[in-house]
Design a protein around this motif. Structure first.
Motif, mmCIF file in Angstrom:
data_model
loop_
_atom_site.group_PDB
_atom_site.id
_atom_site.type_symbol
_atom_site.label_atom_id
_atom_site.label_comp_id
_atom_site.label_asym_id
_atom_site.label_seq_id
_atom_site.Cartn_x
_atom_site.Cartn_y
_atom_site.Cartn_z
ATOM 1 N N GLY A 1 0.316 4.161 0.853
ATOM 2 C CA GLY A 1 0.298 5.051 2.297
ATOM 3 C C GLY A 1 1.049 4.317 3.298
ATOM 4 O O GLY A 1 1.709 5.098 4.298
ATOM 5 N N LEU B 1 -4.364 8.217 2.302
ATOM 6 C CA LEU B 1 -3.391 7.294 2.301
ATOM 7 C C LEU B 1 -3.268 6.492 3.679
ATOM 8 O O LEU B 1 -2.869 5.203 3.955
ATOM 9 C CB LEU B 1 -2.122 8.014 2.402
ATOM 10 C CG LEU B 1 -1.669 8.467 0.896
ATOM 11 C CD1 LEU B 1 -0.294 9.250 0.793
ATOM 12 C CD2 LEU B 1 -1.927 7.324 -0.280
ATOM 13 N N GLN C 1 0.821 -1.175 0.197
ATOM 14 C CA GLN C 1 0.039 0.146 0.006
ATOM 15 C C GLN C 1 0.980 1.218 0.050
ATOM 16 O O GLN C 1 1.741 1.386 0.795
ATOM 17 C CB GLN C 1 -1.064 -0.027 1.237
ATOM 18 C CG GLN C 1 -1.799 -1.318 1.218
ATOM 19 C CD GLN C 1 -2.903 -0.861 0.411
ATOM 20 O OE1 GLN C 1 -3.049 -0.103 -0.369
ATOM 21 N NE2 GLN C 1 -4.247 -1.684 0.710
ATOM 22 N N GLN D 1 -5.756 3.666 3.739
ATOM 23 C CA GLN D 1 -5.382 2.629 2.855
ATOM 24 C C GLN D 1 -5.091 1.476 3.679
ATOM 25 O O GLN D 1 -5.114 0.308 3.335
ATOM 26 C CB GLN D 1 -4.265 3.113 1.870
ATOM 27 C CG GLN D 1 -4.698 3.543 0.627
ATOM 28 C CD GLN D 1 -3.263 4.069 -0.244
ATOM 29 O OE1 GLN D 1 -2.438 3.730 0.081
ATOM 30 N NE2 GLN D 1 -3.676 4.397 -1.403
ATOM 31 N N TRP D 2 -4.263 1.526 4.866
ATOM 32 C CA TRP D 2 -3.461 0.463 5.655
ATOM 33 C C TRP D 2 -4.152 0.333 6.783
ATOM 34 O O TRP D 2 -4.178 -0.830 7.398
ATOM 35 C CB TRP D 2 -1.990 0.772 5.548
ATOM 36 C CG TRP D 2 -1.550 2.009 6.279
ATOM 37 C CD1 TRP D 2 -1.303 3.184 5.993
ATOM 38 C CD2 TRP D 2 -1.084 1.872 7.724
ATOM 39 N NE1 TRP D 2 -0.768 4.024 6.869
ATOM 40 C CE2 TRP D 2 -0.469 3.096 8.069
ATOM 41 C CE3 TRP D 2 -0.939 0.735 8.496
ATOM 42 C CZ2 TRP D 2 -0.256 3.458 9.333
ATOM 43 C CZ3 TRP D 2 -0.548 1.027 9.755
ATOM 44 C CH2 TRP D 2 -0.280 2.443 10.318
ATOM 45 N N THR E 1 -9.354 -0.890 -0.681
ATOM 46 C CA THR E 1 -8.585 0.384 0.002
ATOM 47 C C THR E 1 -7.345 0.996 -0.733
ATOM 48 O O THR E 1 -6.981 2.013 -0.681
ATOM 49 C CB THR E 1 -7.963 -0.030 1.434
ATOM 50 O OG1 THR E 1 -7.067 -1.068 1.413
ATOM 51 C CG2 THR E 1 -9.127 -0.196 2.366
ATOM 52 N N TYR E 2 -6.731 0.323 -1.774
ATOM 53 C CA TYR E 2 -5.705 0.602 -2.480
ATOM 54 C C TYR E 2 -6.144 1.727 -3.230
ATOM 55 O O TYR E 2 -5.441 2.776 -3.457
ATOM 56 C CB TYR E 2 -5.228 -0.446 -3.456
ATOM 57 C CG TYR E 2 -4.083 -0.213 -4.430
ATOM 58 C CD1 TYR E 2 -2.734 -0.094 -4.049
ATOM 59 C CD2 TYR E 2 -4.528 0.187 -5.812
ATOM 60 C CE1 TYR E 2 -1.795 0.358 -5.084
ATOM 61 C CE2 TYR E 2 -3.456 0.727 -6.568
ATOM 62 C CZ TYR E 2 -2.162 0.590 -6.089
ATOM 63 O OH TYR E 2 -1.388 1.031 -7.379
ATOM 64 N N TYR E 3 -7.450 1.591 -3.681
ATOM 65 C CA TYR E 3 -7.769 2.941 -4.609
ATOM 66 C C TYR E 3 -8.336 4.066 -3.964
ATOM 67 O O TYR E 3 -8.906 5.092 -4.456
ATOM 68 C CB TYR E 3 -8.848 2.268 -5.639
ATOM 69 C CG TYR E 3 -8.094 1.528 -6.455
ATOM 70 C CD1 TYR E 3 -7.587 1.869 -7.637
ATOM 71 C CD2 TYR E 3 -8.377 0.093 -6.287
ATOM 72 C CE1 TYR E 3 -7.075 0.915 -8.465
ATOM 73 C CE2 TYR E 3 -8.023 -0.851 -7.326
ATOM 74 C CZ TYR E 3 -7.314 -0.429 -8.237
ATOM 75 O OH TYR E 3 -6.935 -1.342 -9.139
ATOM 76 N N SER E 4 -8.210 4.053 -2.492
ATOM 77 C CA SER E 4 -8.640 5.090 -1.557
ATOM 78 C C SER E 4 -7.683 6.414 -1.578
ATOM 79 O O SER E 4 -6.239 6.039 -1.584
ATOM 80 C CB SER E 4 -8.717 4.611 -0.106
ATOM 81 O OG SER E 4 -9.095 5.942 0.809
#
Length: 503
Positions: free
Chosen positions: A38, A172, A36, A175-176, A166-169
């Motif tokens: 972030g 940042l 990720q 995301q993780w 969440t990768y496309y959020s």
């Protein structure tokens, strides 16, 4: 042996799989976390390659180290305090560790909390298959205990797809942190459901709580169409007689008997070997560093995360199929098939990476991805689901927790060595690192075939015979109605009289 399991038995098994799901999700979520943006930015992993490799190895290494200590604690606590109390403590520790990971403000805090989570996970991964094995009837034990491995990998799949989302959020931190926060939910569910989970009847017998044990066995395996509860009574009679003999033998040796008594020593090393051989296929190295593997095969952006989620989804489906086949095919043939399939598939993956990594050859890279998916199909259906079942059933009741703990230590120690070395090895010797797993798996297949006995359709007590120990009563021979069992004045009552007595 017509009776298999009741709806109540199945419900308890499925509640226990919340512990399996806890292990799978918490173990797996780090695979996507490491990819990720972030997470990489937050902890400064986008700079020095050597620093990033060291931190990546440490994140996985401290988890495995924590799991090792958690497994060892369970080996003692599961016997001293019971299965249920151990389950609650493992779930609580996992919740605390996952919450701390979610709120980590620096890499030191993240590493410490990752170790705490590993400790709780190590407890649950030992405890759950023991618990499931001790409440499962012989002719369905593979299917029921096989749910442990199936739901572990289902946890992998859920973590994979959450990570993809969440990768496309654009946030940042979200995301993780969000995927890791979900690690708290399955163990919280397990804690909430724990009041309805009965203690293991076999453990109760080791504490002379015979009447409590009988009440649980009757509810688990009683037949509403059989007023005498014949199967449950026969099974309980065998349990009581075998626990008496095993306890007497244990009193003569104590803990030193684990490695001095030949039949116990063989089982201890066999359990360790089974779990070690599962990790020596390279499964965890492939999975935890899958993003890098797919990037080497020409995939970029979010595609490696999507492929990773699809990978573990295939694994979950394979596990459920393996659990279904386990009582039909047997443990040994299925495990040998899984190891052989993984060895062949990893050989083909290695060839594709060696030949096409870093090139634009779509056909070669595509075949590499295909063989990776083939690898996990063999691993899920032939190794993952079998290893937990086999290790949970080969030990007698009075050393099952210590034996299973020692076996799982084999998992964590192997994982610790392989994944800690992986970032540096993959950076320096690249695809040649996979040759280690290919060669070791070939050796392990030979050892498995000539050393390990089959345990299909045998009660936990009857498995003793496969290791040279005495089996006092065989289910095929016993008729509790005529031979009489402990608590005969109670268990011999008609159903109506038992229920009216409040028992």
């Amino acid at each position: 042996m017509a009776r298999t399991y009741t709806a109540y038995n199945l419900r308890i098994i499925l509640v226990l799989t919340l512990g399996s799901l806890t292990f799978g999700y918490a173990y797996s979520v780090i695979s996507n976390t490491l990819g990720q943006p972030g997470f990489i930015q937050k902890f400064g992993l986008d700079g020095s390659t050597s620093y990033a490799n060291a931190i990546t190895g440490s994140v996985n290494g401290v988890f495995a180290a924590g799991g090792t200590f958690g497994a060892l604690l369970t080996g003692w606590m599961c016997e001293a305090r019971g299965r249920k109390e151990t389950m609650r403590l493992g779930a609580l520790i996992t919740v605390v560790g996952s919450a701390l990971q979610t709120g980590s403000v620096d890499i030191a805090m993240f590493l410490v909390s990752r170790g705490i989570t590993g400790f709780g996970i190590g407890m649950l991964v030992v405890l759950i298959p023991i618990y499931q094995a001790e409440i499962s009837p012989p002719n369905a034990r593979g299917w029921l205990v096989g749910q442990h491995g199936s739901w572990i990998v289902s946890g992998y799949a859920i973590a994979g797809w959450v990570g993809v989302g969440t990768y496309y959020s654009s946030n940042l931190s979200f995301q993780w942190r969000f995927p890791i926060s979900i690690s708290c939910l399955p163990p919280l569910g397990l804690l909430a459901c724990s009041p309805w989970v009965p203690e293991s009847p076999r453990w109760l017998l080791t504490r002379d709580r015979v009447e409590d044990a009988w009440n649980i066995v009757r509810r688990l395996h009683g037949d509403p169409n059989d007023e005498e509860d014949t199967f449950a009574r026969n099974e309980f009679y065998q349990m009581v007689q075998q626990v008496q003999v095993d306890s007497s033998a244990w009193a003569q040796t104590g803990n030193k008997g684990l490695f001095t008594k030949p039949s116990y020593r063989k089982r201890m090393w066999m359990g360790f070997f089974i779990q070690y051989s599962a990790q020596t296929t390279g499964a965890m190295v492939i999975y935890l560093y899958m993003v890098q593997l797919y990037q080497n095969l020409g995939e970029t952006g979010g595609i490696p995360l999507i492929l990773g989620a699809a990978y573990v989804t295939v694994a979950a489906m394979s596990n459920f199929l393996g659990a279904y086949l386990l009582d039909k095919v047997g443990r040994k043939p299925l495990l040998a098939t899984g190891l052989t399939g993984c060895m062949i598939c990893l050989s083909l993956v290695t060839a594709m990476v060696a030949r096409f990594a870093g090139t634009t050859n779509k056909a070669g890279n595509g075949m590499g991805v295909f063989f990776v998916f083939s690898f996990i199909a063999f691993y899920g259906g032939g190794i993952d689901v079998v290893s937990y079942v086999y290790c949970s059933e080969i030990f007698p009741t009075h050393i099952r927790s210590q034996g299973m703990a020692w076996a799982i230590v084999g998992t964590f120690l192997s994982t610790l060595v392989y994944v800690e070395a992986a970032p540096t090895a993959l950076a320096n010797i690249q695809w040649r690192y996979y040759l280690v797993f290919i060669c070791l798996t070939l050796v392990n297949i030979i050892i498995l075939w000539f050393w390990c006995p089959e345990t299909k359709n045998l009660s936990l007590e009857e498995i003793n015979e496969r290791f040279g120990d005495e089996v006092v009563v065989h289910l095929a021979d016993v008729n509790a109605k005529h031979e009489g069992i402990p608590l005969e004045q109670f268990t011999g009552m008609p159903r109506e009289q038992r229920e009216s007595s409040g028992k």
